[in-house]
Design an enzyme around this catalytic site. Structure first.
Site, PDB file in Angstrom:
ATOM      1  N   LYS A 166      49.262  33.965  49.055  1.00  0.00           N
ATOM      2  CA  LYS A 166      48.483  34.711  50.026  1.00  0.00           C
ATOM      3  C   LYS A 166      48.304  33.868  51.291  1.00  0.00           C
ATOM      4  CE  LYS A 166      43.710  33.391  49.072  1.00  0.00           C
ATOM      5  NZ  LYS A 166      43.311  32.991  50.419  1.00  0.00           N
ATOM      6  N   HIS A 196      45.986  33.010  42.638  1.00  0.00           N
ATOM      7  CA  HIS A 196      45.700  32.055  41.562  1.00  0.00           C
ATOM      8  C   HIS A 196      44.497  32.465  40.723  1.00  0.00           C
ATOM      9  CE1 HIS A 196      42.977  30.475  44.699  1.00  0.00           C
ATOM     10  NE2 HIS A 196      42.254  30.030  43.693  1.00  0.00           N
ATOM     11  N   LYS A 200      43.427  32.552  36.000  1.00  0.00           N
ATOM     12  CA  LYS A 200      42.295  31.919  35.328  1.00  0.00           C
ATOM     13  C   LYS A 200      42.016  32.615  33.992  1.00  0.00           C
ATOM     14  CE  LYS A 200      40.050  30.167  39.491  1.00  0.00           C
ATOM     15  NZ  LYS A 200      40.205  28.745  39.141  1.00  0.00           N
ATOM     16  N   ASP A 253      40.326  36.515  53.812  1.00  0.00           N
ATOM     17  CA  ASP A 253      40.697  35.363  52.997  1.00  0.00           C
ATOM     18  C   ASP A 253      40.394  35.583  51.521  1.00  0.00           C
ATOM     19  OD1 ASP A 253      41.657  32.688  52.649  1.00  0.00           O
ATOM     20  OD2 ASP A 253      39.596  31.986  52.509  1.00  0.00           O
ATOM     21  N   HIS A 258      41.351  38.333  46.235  1.00  0.00           N
ATOM     22  CA  HIS A 258      40.658  37.913  45.011  1.00  0.00           C
ATOM     23  C   HIS A 258      39.666  38.965  44.512  1.00  0.00           C
ATOM     24  CE1 HIS A 258      42.574  34.218  45.726  1.00  0.00           C
ATOM     25  NE2 HIS A 258      41.635  33.591  46.397  1.00  0.00           N
ATOM     26  N   LYS A 356      30.979  30.789  52.632  1.00  0.00           N
ATOM     27  CA  LYS A 356      31.049  29.333  52.613  1.00  0.00           C
ATOM     28  C   LYS A 356      29.688  28.745  52.975  1.00  0.00           C
ATOM     29  CE  LYS A 356      35.974  28.896  53.627  1.00  0.00           C
ATOM     30  NZ  LYS A 356      36.278  28.243  52.331  1.00  0.00           N
TER      31      LYS A 356
END
Length: 504
Positions: A166, A196, A200, A253, A258, A356
């Site tokens: 990505k 990714h 998991k 992002d 995700h 963040k």
């Protein structure tokens, strides 16, 4: 050609899946991703006996390196970041197949050298012309990287697989353009878009939790679930990623890939089997049923972290980070309320948030259940009782928590929330492999269930594009102090619905 062991009984789970002969070509081997994740993952797979003896690794970058230099870089990365203990015998076997090709993407001679190198590896190590290309290059170079696969010496067509990290575009139009470029060179079954998070263990456990048990699925619907919260929080700032992050922002992002994938796995119906076609088909149904709030002003929130204190250290705000324009409108926090228009989920809001410089690093999916329609206790008896919840912790403390009410010991009838907890680290003796180990092995084997295909990518952009367009027209994001739980607008979004975010 995919090789199989004729003596292996597919019901025998003691024998792991092992990749066949192949070469993995890494573009962008000088970056942090290769050094911290990819090279260690390759070694860990070899150390676990999941790579064939002839497996070969080729690096391609603009460096004046010899094969030995790249081998040393790989060795150092493995020593520092590998999950499994260092084994000299494994490393020696792996290092024999390590090669490096210097050059850039406009250099035809460099690609000729690359072709010569992998052909030599085919002859020396028996890799059979099977190549996986890990691309961290601009999309315009995709057709240049790999030519049409030639016929192998025994008449079979060796496989070519391409791995793309990505972001898959920055909006719907660019994602479609990217998909057209990739599909013009590779078949859809040969393209592996790595997210990714899908590698998991706890993400895959969503499917096991739901479909391998009878306890949860009967209440996994609008009849019992009040709302769902999906959170990815980070306690770090942008670090050295200003060049990538500014203009991209938290929603592009994280939410587009995700969190939308986590939503799809949470809300999907049971697939008829765990093969790629069935699993992806169910996820695409969910993504096509996602609906935005009618009023984006009240149904979304965004923010930028300002200067503050994080873990006892004073940290700068986003606008003060190196490489960030002082008038940047890029958000570092994004929250959105979505609906899923299916029979199972109609009327149940899904709240997605990411940011963040929040209090701690944490990713989780929380299903919060409706309150009991009638409580035969007095109000004071249940004052400390909240909503029942099922929380899937993706990272860092992987596991599942069920929250429910229980009587407090004593003579009074007091009901309070308690937790019933499952933790991976306490229940299994084997450590979970890194996500990149699982995903790289799936690429080399050719097993695609955990990789989103282009329809999923485009459907996710169809959800996010209107939000990004709305934000672009409505000024700067709200400021929130570093170390806090986010901007006031995010709390207001929940408060308008009579709900509150789970504490970070």
């Amino acid at each position: 050609m995919s090789l199989s062991n004729p003596l292996r009984d597919p019901r025998d789970r003691r024998i792991p899946r092992v990749a066949g002969p192949c070469v993995l070509v890494l573009f962008g081997v000088t970056g942090d991703l290769s050094r911290k994740k990819l090279m260690p993952a390759v070694y860990d797979l070899a150390n676990r006996g999941l790579l064939p003896p002839g497996f070969s690794l080729v690096g391609f970058a603009r460096r004046d390196w010899e094969h030995e230099d790249f081998a040393q870089v790989t060795h150092d990365a493995v020593k520092e970041h590998a999950r499994t203990p260092f084994n000299d015998t494994v490393w020696q076997q792996l290092s024999e197949g390590i090669r490096f090709v210097p050059g850039d993407f406009a250099d035809d001679e460099a690609f000729d050298r690359l072709a010569e190198t992998v052909a030599e590896l085919d002859a020396e190590r028996g890799t059979g012309g099977n190549y996986a290309f890990y691309l961290s290059v601009p999309p315009k170079f995709f057709p240049t990287v790999v030519a049409d696969p030639p016929q192998g010496p025994d008449g079979h067509k060796p496989w070519r697989r391409v791995v793309i990290e990505k972001p898959f575009g920055h909006d719907l139009a660019s994602a479609r353009e990217l998909n057209e470029i990739v599909n013009s060179v590779f078949g859809s079954d040969s393209v592996f878009r790595i997210d990714h998070y899908l590698g998991k263990e706890t993400v895959q456990n969503i499917l096991a939790l739901r479909f391998a048990n009878t306890m949860y699925e009967p209440i996994w619907n609008r009849g019992y679930v009040d709302h769902v919260q999906i959170t990815m929080a980070e306690d770090i700032g942008i670090g050295g990623r200003a060049g990538y992050y500014d203009g991209i922002g938290a929603a592009r992002d994280v939410i587009q890939n995700h969190l939308m994938q986590l939503l799809a796995l949470t809300a999907m119906e049971e697939p008829v089997s765990f093969d790629a076609r069935s699993l992806r088909g169910e996820k695409e149904k969910v993504l096509s049923a996602v609906r935005l709030p009618e009023d984006l002003a009240t149904g979304t929130a965004r923010g930028q972290y300002a200067a503050g204190w994080q873990g006892g250290i004073e940290v700068p705000g986003f606008l003060e980070e190196d490489g960030i324009a002082p008038d940047s409108h890029t958000e570092t926090y994004a929250a959105i309320r979505l609906g899923v228009d299916t029979r199972r989920w109609a009327g149940v809001p899904f709240y997605l948030r990411t940011g963040k410089r929040l209090p701690r690093r944490m990713t989780e999916i929380a299903l919060l259940f409706q309150r009991a329609p009638h409580l035969p206790f007095s109000a004071t008896d249940t004052k400390e009782l909240g909503q029942n919840a099922l929380v899937i912790r993706v990272q860092p403390d992987e596991g599942v928590t069920v929250r429910f009410g229980s009587k407090v010991p004593g003579s009074a009838m007091e009901v309070r929330d308690v937790n019933m907890d499952f933790a991976y680290g306490e229940s299994f003796t084997e450590n979970s492999p890194e996500a990149y180990e699982r995903l790289l092995l799936d690429v080399l084997i050719g097993d695609p269930p955990l990789f989103p295909r282009h329809q999923e990518v485009e459907l996710s952009w169809e959800v996010l594009d209107p939000v990004e367009e709305f934000w672009a027209e409505h000024g700067k994001p709200e400021q929130y102090p570093a170390g806090s739980a986010g901007p006031p607008g995010a709390d207001a979004l929940m408060a308008r619905d009579g709900r509150a975010w789970r504490r970070l």
